[in-house]
Design an enzyme around this catalytic site. Sequence first.
Site, short mmCIF file in Angstrom:
data_model
loop_
_atom_site.label_atom_id
_atom_site.label_comp_id
_atom_site.label_asym_id
_atom_site.label_seq_id
_atom_site.Cartn_x
_atom_site.Cartn_y
_atom_site.Cartn_z
N TRP A 14 -19.68 14.82 12.62
CA TRP A 14 -18.66 14.67 11.60
C TRP A 14 -18.97 15.54 10.38
O TRP A 14 -20.10 15.61 9.93
CB TRP A 14 -18.59 13.21 11.13
N LYS A 62 -14.28 16.51 13.15
CA LYS A 62 -15.34 16.47 14.15
C LYS A 62 -15.61 17.88 14.68
O LYS A 62 -14.74 18.48 15.32
CB LYS A 62 -14.95 15.54 15.30
N GLU A 81 -5.59 -3.55 -1.49
CA GLU A 81 -6.02 -4.79 -0.83
C GLU A 81 -7.16 -5.50 -1.57
O GLU A 81 -7.46 -6.64 -1.28
CB GLU A 81 -6.50 -4.48 0.60
N THR A 118 0.87 -1.18 0.00
CA THR A 118 0.00 0.00 0.00
C THR A 118 0.91 1.23 0.00
O THR A 118 2.04 1.15 0.48
CB THR A 118 -0.90 0.05 1.25
P1 ADP Z 1 -3.45 4.22 -0.12
O1 ADP Z 1 -4.22 3.43 0.90
O2 ADP Z 1 -2.05 4.34 0.24
O3 ADP Z 1 -4.09 5.53 -0.53
P2 ADP Z 1 -4.71 2.75 -2.22
O4 ADP Z 1 -4.43 3.11 -3.60
O5 ADP Z 1 -4.89 1.33 -1.89
O6 ADP Z 1 -3.50 3.33 -1.42
O7 ADP Z 1 -5.95 3.61 -1.76
C1 ADP Z 1 -7.20 3.09 -1.43
C2 ADP Z 1 -8.04 4.19 -0.88
O8 ADP Z 1 -8.25 5.21 -1.85
C3 ADP Z 1 -9.44 3.77 -0.48
O9 ADP Z 1 -9.44 3.20 0.80
C4 ADP Z 1 -10.18 5.11 -0.52
O10 ADP Z 1 -9.97 5.85 0.67
C5 ADP Z 1 -9.51 5.84 -1.63
N1 ADP Z 1 -10.31 5.74 -2.85
C6 ADP Z 1 -10.20 4.87 -3.86
N2 ADP Z 1 -11.10 5.11 -4.82
C7 ADP Z 1 -11.85 6.16 -4.41
C8 ADP Z 1 -12.94 6.90 -4.95
N3 ADP Z 1 -13.46 6.63 -6.12
N4 ADP Z 1 -13.43 7.91 -4.22
C9 ADP Z 1 -12.90 8.23 -3.02
N5 ADP Z 1 -11.86 7.59 -2.46
C10 ADP Z 1 -11.34 6.56 -3.14
#
Ligand code: ADP
Length: 546
Positions: free
Chosen positions: A448, A443, A334, A190
């Site tokens: 929120w 918050k 993941e 990640t």
């Molecule tokens: P990192 O966790 O380091 O950012 P990832 O690429 O695995 O790497 O990111 C996944 C995260 O990206 C998701 O948990 C979410 O928070 C965000 N994410 C992915 N797609 C979207 C989307 N379409 N809209 C908003 N957030 C998104």
Amino acid sequence: MKSTMMNYPLVLGSILKRAYNVHPEKEVVSKMNDESIHRYTYGEYFKRTLQLMSALKRNGVNSFDRIATFALNHYRHLELYFAIPCIQGILHTLNIRLFPEQLEFIVNHAEDKFIFIDKSLTKAIAPLVNQFKSVEKFIIIDDKENIEPANLPNAIDYEEFLAMGDYKEGWDLLHSLKIDENDPAGMCYTSGTTGNPKGVLYSHRTIFLHSMGICLADALCLSENETVLPVVPMFHANAWGIPFACVMTGAKLVFPGKHLLGHPLAELLEQEKVTIAAGVPTVWNVLYQQLKKKQYNLKLHTMVVGGSAAPRSMIENYEKEFGINILHAWGMTETSPLGTVSRLRSYMKDWDEEKQYTMRVKQGFAVPGIEIRAIDENGNDIPRDGKSVGELIVRGAWVTGSYYNMDIKESFTEDGWFRTGDVVTIDEYNFMQITDRKKDLIKTRGEWISSVEMENIVMGLPFVMEAAVVGRPDKLKEEAPVIFCVPKEGESIDKKAIIEELKKHFAHWQIPHIDDIHIIDSIPKTSVGKFDKKVLRNKIKEIYKE
Ligand code: ADP
């Protein structure tokens, strides 16, 4: 009782072989760093990939060895995508934009044996090589950047390495190696947006199923008919699985190399008649400005947008001004990564425009193979009313069940669902919408505020290019929102207009004070192009020192 069906292993070798048998004439196009175009067919691709399998074997790659790549999107990276797993090795795509300490941690944690690296990126790795404990060889890919590569120990040119292999031997390997569909095939860490990088090991089976899953008409709808350009890097969640799916279907693939912005990207989309492109919102934001400046003859009908929320203004502007459909999708490293897509259902097509956009800004519904739920602090499902918020949990055919050599129990529920850390609503149509990441929620007076919602509203204003919202400590309210925004070229930020717009959507005590709106040149981005809120929080500490 057993079924009568064959136990046909879902392995990458069969996808590779299909490319040769079914669509050998289709093209893979790469724009190199010197702007020249490399073009060959899947037939030629197949032969080189088999030769590479043999070269890897002859150079001592054993089953489950981790072989890393440190490279942009191009044809040689695609060769590695299949050659490594097809000899039972593990393709480990390193994120080229990580901080050196993170990179050092990841290479040593994964115990990478070789690193295949673009010539133009060798300088970034050179200072770290003495810290790498397991790396035996560097294979340098000539990306046609006009520079000398940095000096790396045991370095060899990619083409010389390839020449050590033999196509026929690769053919024998492809047919004789007994690879189990559950064997690991790929590895990604990640990007550490919310903490230390964690490793995910994909199997042949999960990549195979994910490839089929994303091709579905209700998912990304990839097929042989399409020409696909992944702007999303091959080092970020396998470019959302697009390279694997294109080799599977025979879709023409176009790799942009380092040409990811403005005119060079628009020109490539035009010249290669790209129909589907995929990337994070920032990329499309910049492209939009370019398309406004100059007219291109584009065949592009769909842009897959994920990684961060696609603002409504972006969806609407592309649709109305250029007839391009933004397909909003959600996923994570993941989850291989595709989890949900936002496509209007048949009966929604009769809805009024306003209501349709309300659905399209959501991250959408789970694709077949994936299940989603949202739970409260006590683990109970929240009502599917589109208002109640909870943490998104997922399980499915291509979701990780643990992390590589790290015991992180809190990432999973007791009954084995993966906790995403995303805070969401789910509506009566089962469309999910992200309101925030748990860590980014603000918050205020015990309630929120969704930073994503506030950002989208501000980015919808005609003078705003980008906006990010983070919380600052506040004696009375606990936290108060702070807006960082970047004006569009030739525009200036009207803070009062921002406040007026926000008043239409938020309670008065949620509206930021005018002094909490800060104009900056650009929003800091993470290694994968998302707003870097860690950096913004540090900025806040400086601004509000007293
Ligand atoms: P990192 O966790 O380091 O950012 P990832 O690429 O695995 O790497 O990111 C996944 C995260 O990206 C998701 O948990 C979410 O928070 C965000 N994410 C992915 N797609 C979207 C989307 N379409 N809209 C908003 N957030 C998104």
